[in-house]
Design an enzyme around this catalytic site. Structure first.
Site, PDB file in Angstrom:
ATOM      1  N   ASN A 128       0.855  -1.195   0.000  1.00  0.00           N
ATOM      2  CA  ASN A 128       0.000   0.000   0.000  1.00  0.00           C
ATOM      3  C   ASN A 128       0.892   1.249   0.000  1.00  0.00           C
ATOM      4  O   ASN A 128       1.370   1.682   1.044  1.00  0.00           O
ATOM      5  CB  ASN A 128      -0.905  -0.040   1.234  1.00  0.00           C
ATOM      6  CG  ASN A 128      -1.715   1.230   1.388  1.00  0.00           C
ATOM      7  OD1 ASN A 128      -1.852   2.013   0.444  1.00  0.00           O
ATOM      8  ND2 ASN A 128      -2.257   1.438   2.582  1.00  0.00           N
ATOM      9  N   LYS A 172       0.236   4.248  -0.433  1.00  0.00           N
ATOM     10  CA  LYS A 172      -0.411   5.461   0.086  1.00  0.00           C
ATOM     11  C   LYS A 172      -0.140   6.629  -0.865  1.00  0.00           C
ATOM     12  O   LYS A 172      -0.253   6.482  -2.075  1.00  0.00           O
ATOM     13  CB  LYS A 172       0.058   5.742   1.514  1.00  0.00           C
ATOM     14  CG  LYS A 172      -0.162   4.548   2.442  1.00  0.00           C
ATOM     15  CD  LYS A 172      -0.051   4.894   3.902  1.00  0.00           C
ATOM     16  CE  LYS A 172      -0.258   3.637   4.735  1.00  0.00           C
ATOM     17  NZ  LYS A 172      -0.321   3.877   6.158  1.00  0.00           N
ATOM     18  N   HIS A 232      -9.720   1.453   5.008  1.00  0.00           N
ATOM     19  CA  HIS A 232      -8.431   1.731   5.667  1.00  0.00           C
ATOM     20  C   HIS A 232      -8.658   2.746   6.791  1.00  0.00           C
ATOM     21  O   HIS A 232      -9.455   3.678   6.641  1.00  0.00           O
ATOM     22  CB  HIS A 232      -7.410   2.255   4.654  1.00  0.00           C
ATOM     23  CG  HIS A 232      -6.020   2.265   5.212  1.00  0.00           C
ATOM     24  ND1 HIS A 232      -5.591   3.231   6.095  1.00  0.00           N
ATOM     25  CD2 HIS A 232      -4.986   1.398   5.068  1.00  0.00           C
ATOM     26  CE1 HIS A 232      -4.346   2.964   6.457  1.00  0.00           C
ATOM     27  NE2 HIS A 232      -3.950   1.847   5.838  1.00  0.00           N
ATOM     28  N   GLU A 240      -5.217  -4.322  11.048  1.00  0.00           N
ATOM     29  CA  GLU A 240      -4.183  -3.313  11.261  1.00  0.00           C
ATOM     30  C   GLU A 240      -4.499  -2.518  12.537  1.00  0.00           C
ATOM     31  O   GLU A 240      -5.348  -1.616  12.515  1.00  0.00           O
ATOM     32  CB  GLU A 240      -4.138  -2.338  10.083  1.00  0.00           C
ATOM     33  CG  GLU A 240      -3.869  -3.009   8.750  1.00  0.00           C
ATOM     34  CD  GLU A 240      -3.385  -2.005   7.702  1.00  0.00           C
ATOM     35  OE1 GLU A 240      -2.220  -2.090   7.314  1.00  0.00           O
ATOM     36  OE2 GLU A 240      -4.168  -1.141   7.298  1.00  0.00           O
ATOM     37  N   GLY A 279       2.567   3.105  10.996  1.00  0.00           N
ATOM     38  CA  GLY A 279       3.537   4.198  10.896  1.00  0.00           C
ATOM     39  C   GLY A 279       4.257   4.528  12.190  1.00  0.00           C
ATOM     40  O   GLY A 279       4.917   5.561  12.282  1.00  0.00           O
ATOM     41  N   SER A 329       3.452  -1.144  10.414  1.00  0.00           N
ATOM     42  CA  SER A 329       4.910  -1.052  10.578  1.00  0.00           C
ATOM     43  C   SER A 329       5.667  -2.306  10.162  1.00  0.00           C
ATOM     44  O   SER A 329       6.733  -2.596  10.701  1.00  0.00           O
ATOM     45  CB  SER A 329       5.268  -0.685  12.022  1.00  0.00           C
ATOM     46  OG  SER A 329       4.835   0.622  12.314  1.00  0.00           O
ATOM     47  N   GLY A 348       2.746  -0.420   4.478  1.00  0.00           N
ATOM     48  CA  GLY A 348       2.572   0.969   4.056  1.00  0.00           C
ATOM     49  C   GLY A 348       3.904   1.596   3.676  1.00  0.00           C
ATOM     50  O   GLY A 348       4.415   1.400   2.578  1.00  0.00           O
TER      51      GLY A 348
HETATM   52  P1  PGA Z   1       2.704   1.231   7.714  1.00  0.00           P
HETATM   53  O1  PGA Z   1       1.213   1.270   7.154  1.00  0.00           O
HETATM   54  O2  PGA Z   1       3.354  -0.009   7.170  1.00  0.00           O
HETATM   55  O3  PGA Z   1       3.334   2.492   7.223  1.00  0.00           O
HETATM   56  O4  PGA Z   1       2.605   1.180   9.202  1.00  0.00           O
HETATM   57  C1  PGA Z   1       0.440   0.106   7.037  1.00  0.00           C
HETATM   58  C2  PGA Z   1      -0.896   0.442   6.430  1.00  0.00           C
HETATM   59  O5  PGA Z   1      -1.454   1.498   6.761  1.00  0.00           O
HETATM   60  O6  PGA Z   1      -1.414  -0.327   5.598  1.00  0.00           O
END
Ligand code: PGA
Length: 235
Positions: free
Chosen positions: A9, A11, A86, A155, A161, A196, A217
């Site tokens: 993803n 983003k 999400h 999640e 993040g 993460s 992400g």
């Molecule tokens: P992240 O996001 O890996 O940056 O923590 C995961 C997500 O939101 O799918």
């Protein structure tokens, strides 16, 4: 061992020059890898990759909805998946479970597979409400839906993040709960973990027996990270 699913993803992390480099360097041969770039870049990705997802859709097919993109339009392009629900969309765009349910139905009606994200926040986690929250989300988001063309992404919002990944035992326990809940709803769906995940911790996370894969992400926008994670889930 069956290959685990890897949902990348991206983003809104990348701009056009990054996308061009990404496409030239990231080769994907397995069906278990799903790439989810920002919507305007999907046509570039379509030239090289088969398994693509849009990061969000609107619940209507066509009409006076400025700025929206529908499942119908996406599926006509050859995109296979839509991410729905999400936590960033639930939070920033005020998406409710009722709207998410409509989006899932629209995606499935238009032949897309759905990646449904669910998750608890820190307060809910600390007050031991995780299972209650997830159960409510599953029942409301999947209300009157019988399709098997859905992947559930668990999640925890406080893991997105932040670098705070739950330990394997806790993740496994929550995934078992989700699978049991789905089973009670007559659904047998893959469940992936997100929050993460990176090329380092994925080597530990992949030991969780009941996890069907991962949703990534930030690290999915970093080419080296992506290449390493693809290796881990493909071996
Ligand atoms: P992240 O996001 O890996 O940056 O923590 C995961 C997500 O939101 O799918």
């Amino acid at each position: 061992m069956e290959n685990k699913i890897l949902i990348l993803n991206m983003k809104m992390y990348m701009e056009l020059k990054d996308i061009k480099e990404y496409i030239s360097k990231v080769n994907v041969t397995n069906d278990n890898i799903i790439l989810c770039p920002t919507a305007i870049y999907l046509p570039y990705f379509l030239k090289k990759y088969k398994n693509l997802a849009i990061q969000n859709i609107y619940a209507e097919d066509l009409g006076a909805y400025t700025g929206a993109i529908s499942a119908l339009q996406v599926s006509e392009l050859g995109i296979k998946y839509a991410i729905v629900g999400h936590s960033e969309c639930r939070n920033h765009f005020n998406e409710t479970d009722e709207l998410i349910n409509k989006k899932i139905k629209s995606a499935l009606d238009n032949g897309l597979k759905v990646i449904l994200c669910i998750g608890d926040n820190l307060e809910q986690y600390k007050s031991l409400k995780t299972k209650e929250v997830l159960k409510q989300q599953l029942h409301k988001d999947l209300y009157n839906i019988e399709s098997q063309n859905i992947i559930i992404a668990y999640e925890p919002i406080f893991s997105i993040g932040t670098g705070n990944v739950l330990d394997n035992e806790m993740i496994s326990n929550i995934i078992s709960f989700i699978k049991q809940e789905l089973c009670d709803m007559n659904l047998d769906l893959p469940v992936v973990y997100g929050g993460s995940v990176n090329s380092d911790n994925i080597k530990e996370l992949i030991k969780i027996k009941n996890v069907d894969g991962f949703m990534v992400g930030k690290s999915s926008s970093m080419i080296d990270e992506v290449l390493k994670m693809i290796k881990v889930v493909s071996s």
